[in-house]
Design an enzyme around this catalytic site. Sequence first.
Site, mmCIF file in Angstrom:
data_model
loop_
_atom_site.group_PDB
_atom_site.id
_atom_site.type_symbol
_atom_site.label_atom_id
_atom_site.label_comp_id
_atom_site.label_asym_id
_atom_site.label_seq_id
_atom_site.Cartn_x
_atom_site.Cartn_y
_atom_site.Cartn_z
ATOM 1 N N HIS A 1 0.820 -1.213 0.000
ATOM 2 C CA HIS A 1 0.000 0.000 0.000
ATOM 3 C C HIS A 1 0.854 1.264 0.000
ATOM 4 C CE1 HIS A 1 -2.049 3.319 2.061
ATOM 5 N NE2 HIS A 1 -3.019 2.989 1.236
ATOM 6 N N SER B 1 39.047 5.858 -22.667
ATOM 7 C CA SER B 1 39.898 7.056 -22.606
ATOM 8 C C SER B 1 40.499 7.274 -21.217
ATOM 9 C CB SER B 1 39.111 8.296 -23.049
ATOM 10 O OG SER B 1 37.920 8.424 -22.313
ATOM 11 N N ASN B 2 39.908 6.682 -20.174
ATOM 12 C CA ASN B 2 40.455 6.878 -18.819
ATOM 13 C C ASN B 2 41.843 6.237 -18.710
ATOM 14 O OD1 ASN B 2 37.788 7.574 -18.709
ATOM 15 N ND2 ASN B 2 37.278 6.365 -16.915
ATOM 16 N N CYS C 1 33.925 4.647 -24.702
ATOM 17 C CA CYS C 1 33.091 4.470 -23.512
ATOM 18 C C CYS C 1 33.737 5.087 -22.273
ATOM 19 C CB CYS C 1 32.803 2.988 -23.285
ATOM 20 S SG CYS C 1 34.284 1.982 -23.077
#
Length: 792
Positions: free
Chosen positions: A421, A702-703, A751
């Site tokens: 509920h 890319s990191n 990514c």
Amino acid sequence: MSNNGSSPLVLWYNQLGMNDVDRVGGKNASLGEMITNLSGMGVSVPNGFATTADAFNQFLDQSGVNQRIYELLDKTDIDDVTQLAKAGAQIRQWIIDTPFQPELENAIREAYAQLSADDENASFAVRSSATAEDMPDASFAGQQETFLNVQGFDAVLVAVKHVFASLFNDRAISYRVHQGYDHRGVALSAGVQRMVRSDLASSGVMFSIDTESGFDQVVFITSAWGLGEMVVQGAVNPDEFYVHKPTLAANRPAIVRRTMGSKKIRMVYAPTQEHGKQVKIEDVPQEQRDIFSLTNEEVQELAKQAVQIEKHYGRPMDIEWAKDGHTGKLFIVQARPETVRSRGQVMERYTLHSQGKIIAEGRAIGHRIGAGPVKVIHDISEMNRIEPGDVLVTDMTDPDWEPIMKKASAIVTNRGGRTCHAAIIARELGIPAVVGCGDATERMKDGENVTVSCAEGDTGYVYAELLEFSVKSSSVETMPDLPLKVMMNVGNPDRAFDFACLPNEGVGLARLEFIINRMIGVHPRALLEFDDQEPQLQNEIREMMKGFDSPREFYVGRLTEGIATLGAAFYPKRVIVRLSDFKSNEYANLVGGERYEPDEENPMLGFRGAGRYVSDSFRDCFALECEAVKRVRNDMGLTNVEIMIPFVRTVDQAKAVVEELARQGLKRGENGLKIIMMCEIPSNALLAEQFLEYFDGFSIGSNDMTQLALGLDRDSGVVSELFDERNDAVKALLSMAIRAAKKQGKYVGICGQGPSDHEDFAAWLMEEGIDSLSLNPDTVVQTWLSLAELKK
């Protein structure tokens, strides 16, 4: 359907359909609709009959009680809880004291005799069905009464009278006023239905849509032991299942996620009527709590019925079901339009900007965040203590609480699941709620400021203090065309259905780390060598793997569920799943992991990625991941799932890992399988053409590429200001990778974090001709629109 020229007072369900809502209310009309139209399609509804609105109106008219009722209501201040309670009690007593007209009593007697002819000990459910109930714009969730295990004609008659009186429950009176319904325009029908013996089995609620996100490609099922009232009220934390509709339609295994609930109590028949009650609540034995209350086959069977019902009604549905413990048969006992998602909405994104001490956690309802002072309410008599903006904390709510729930900035309960509920009303009011916390009323103190966050997935958190958060609104119908695809980075399967509702062209990076960390939490080697572990560790693992047959199946099964959820959420768009990229220190942090992992000085540059997969010490752990991917693609048919290999240092390693995948049954090109490589090490760009011989494309990380090109430890705060993907050296490497992929006609995307953080970097990548940008979900819309502006 006339009766001696006058309107009938009682009608059988098989005489009814949805065009009879004004005669028998939404609930009864819907049961009739299903019996008439869906019985031949595998939807089973127990037979029954309904008293009509005419019967109710005659009952009030002939006794003259209606005049007194409306006069009293007209002079009652509905927002004054005390006045409302006094008026409601008076009206209900008037109705109970009024005898039935003989025609109605006889009509009920005749129908009852027919319905119980084959079993004089048959038991019945007597339910209310209001003529304004179950309209899509008004969720009368549980506002009138239900009586279960009613035996004998006299008991049925008493139950019908109480059902009539329930039209004037305090909550029902209040709800009608606030929703703009005239009391005089609403009548009540009592439905009398043969009981399904779910007291000996299980029952629950299901939705033909995901209730949190509105995602419409799944059926969401909840289930607990005993009669369904416990799930509907939110008195138990039920088991939960998600079933993917397209996979179900293809006759394949379609359960994408299962969550075991605690199911501590159940409602069963009382052997003798205790205190006039026909049912009682008892504890569930531990061994039944520790298993799922439905088999996978039963879950799929229910989902098929839900799909049939949704198809017939042409809209998302909220359905109550019950399993008969004698026959094992599954029945539908109620179906109504799903109210919340039918309303249409602007997309809102809540973001929490800091995290504090966690005081309580449970199931998140919605995706909002609320904050304010705590008010712990132990029972309904304390309701008037709630002020606007308070965080309402209680054991569980029922419909009597509705008048005050709308004042709260958030709701926190000890008990309840996502269909209870409190959850239904919180969604309707747009208030964040965390339900099923277990001990929130003990852990949270009156007056303390807290932040209630439902913006972090399936789990909702209550944090100490008022934390900073923001909300973004957007209503983007169609997105402009771009020369590249905008995809998304997704790690948490809990958020997948929600994120799938954003504009997107698939998932460019689905990380397995989140699934392993949060859904499994145990080192794969500790599971493979379970019998060799210390007893204490074995017990800890047993507790975590409840619902699974073996430690191995726990790992593979949970991974399968996580990957399948991501694949199903975005189906048929491509979902690129990166296989595990934990470093040794992260693997060591998993339960049982310390004894299996090396202690490395710099794990970022150590035992990770492809090198780990092909090593003798990890190969059989890697096989578990491969098994999960095969189940998702080959058994479930989610062939939109592709795989990605991280941190491939050398061309020899590339060759070795692709051969290992083939040995594990994941052969490139077979059943359309694409294998992508993370391009994240300078060697990958420098020898791009050689690496691409073994893969179907690149996804640029890319990191790591930035860290390794510039010689920076990206976890070090000392050199962090030098970390920038837009550095010319990094861009030169990325250009090499993009050109090499283009030359070979292969996919190349990115990514890494860069394009999510820097729109100028995203624009540069677009100019370079990259095929896709995979962005963080919260930046998708903004980046997409910005790039479209640049292309004009």
